[in-house]
Write an enzyme that holds these catalytic residues in place. Structure first.
Site, PDB file in Angstrom:
ATOM      1  N   ASP A   7      -7.109  -3.756  -8.748  1.00 57.09           N
ATOM      2  CA  ASP A   7      -8.388  -3.165  -9.131  1.00 57.09           C
ATOM      3  C   ASP A   7      -8.681  -3.627 -10.564  1.00 57.09           C
ATOM      4  OD1 ASP A   7      -6.954  -1.551 -10.883  1.00 57.09           O
ATOM      5  OD2 ASP A   7      -7.632   0.353 -10.024  1.00 57.09           O
ATOM      6  N   CYS A  64      -2.789  -2.156 -10.486  1.00 57.61           N
ATOM      7  CA  CYS A  64      -3.886  -1.288 -10.900  1.00 57.61           C
ATOM      8  C   CYS A  64      -3.578  -0.835 -12.326  1.00 57.61           C
ATOM      9  CB  CYS A  64      -4.099  -0.131  -9.920  1.00 57.61           C
ATOM     10  SG  CYS A  64      -2.794   1.109  -9.829  1.00 57.61           S
ATOM     11  N   THR A  66      -1.909   1.788 -13.471  1.00 58.80           N
ATOM     12  CA  THR A  66      -0.502   2.209 -13.600  1.00 58.80           C
ATOM     13  C   THR A  66       0.410   1.555 -12.562  1.00 58.80           C
ATOM     14  OG1 THR A  66      -0.936   4.019 -12.079  1.00 58.80           O
ATOM     15  CG2 THR A  66      -1.153   4.502 -14.446  1.00 58.80           C
ATOM     16  N   HIS A  97      18.164  -3.603  -2.921  1.00 57.22           N
ATOM     17  CA  HIS A  97      18.512  -2.362  -2.205  1.00 57.22           C
ATOM     18  C   HIS A  97      17.407  -1.845  -1.289  1.00 57.22           C
ATOM     19  CE1 HIS A  97      22.041  -0.978  -4.993  1.00 57.22           C
ATOM     20  NE2 HIS A  97      22.171  -2.225  -4.539  1.00 57.22           N
ATOM     21  N   HIS A 132      22.499  -0.972   3.027  1.00 60.45           N
ATOM     22  CA  HIS A 132      21.080  -0.750   2.734  1.00 60.45           C
ATOM     23  C   HIS A 132      20.191  -0.933   3.971  1.00 60.45           C
ATOM     24  CE1 HIS A 132      22.202  -0.296  -1.382  1.00 60.45           C
ATOM     25  NE2 HIS A 132      22.835  -1.463  -1.348  1.00 60.45           N
TER      26      HIS A 132
END
Ligand code: RB5
Length: 148
Positions: A7, A64, A66, A97, A132
């Site tokens: 964004d 974006c 954050t 992982h 994993h």
């Protein structure tokens, strides 16, 4: 092919990542946005997540402000494991992982230089498998509404 999306808050990181991918001859598709004009991150999360989940793209990168909103949206698409990453350790571990298939980062959190470094680690680190595998399978079970 690597699918890219952002964004307005992550646009500057996506531009730096495109330069990195071009320099390294890595095939990519840019799903937008294409400027710093305000847009809604879920739109770009869906485009990139669909490309990854559908097998058109090997991995995705979403940015974006954050990295959080766009990763939450991407993780609503079945088969997507999008990880918000801010440092080199997490970029490596989320591949080793979690077998993360989308890297999410924030343009208001890290610099374009850091985003390029984290992209490089993310694209060049393999999933470890082993124990994993079971944990990734459990994530898929949750996604399918199955009991663990
Ligand atoms: C847009 O202002 C901002 O909310 C968005 O880029 C992102 O940070 C959301 O998680």
């Amino acid at each position: 092919m690597i699918a890219l999306g952002a964004d307005h808050g992550g646009f500057c990181l996506k531009e730096a990542i495109i330069e990195y991918l071009k320099r390294n001859n890595i095939e990519y598709k840019d799903y937008g946005c294409y400027s710093e004009e305000s847009v809604d991150y879920a739109v770009y999360a869906k485009k990139v997540a669909d490309a990854v989940a559908g097998g058109e793209a090997e991995k995705g990168i979403l940015c974006c402000g954050t990295g959080i909103g766009i990763s939450i949206a991407a993780n609503k698409v079945k088969g997507i494991r999008a990880a918000v990453v801010t440092n080199e350790f997490c970029a490596e571990m989320t591949r080793r992982h979690n077998d993360a298939n989308i890297l999410a980062m924030g343009g208001r959190v890290i610099s374009p230089e850091t985003a390029v470094k984290l992209t490089d680690i993310f694209l060049n680190t393999e999933f470890e498998g082993g124990r994993h595998e079971r944990r990734i399978a459990q994530i898929a079970m949750i996604e399918n509404g199955e009991d663990l």
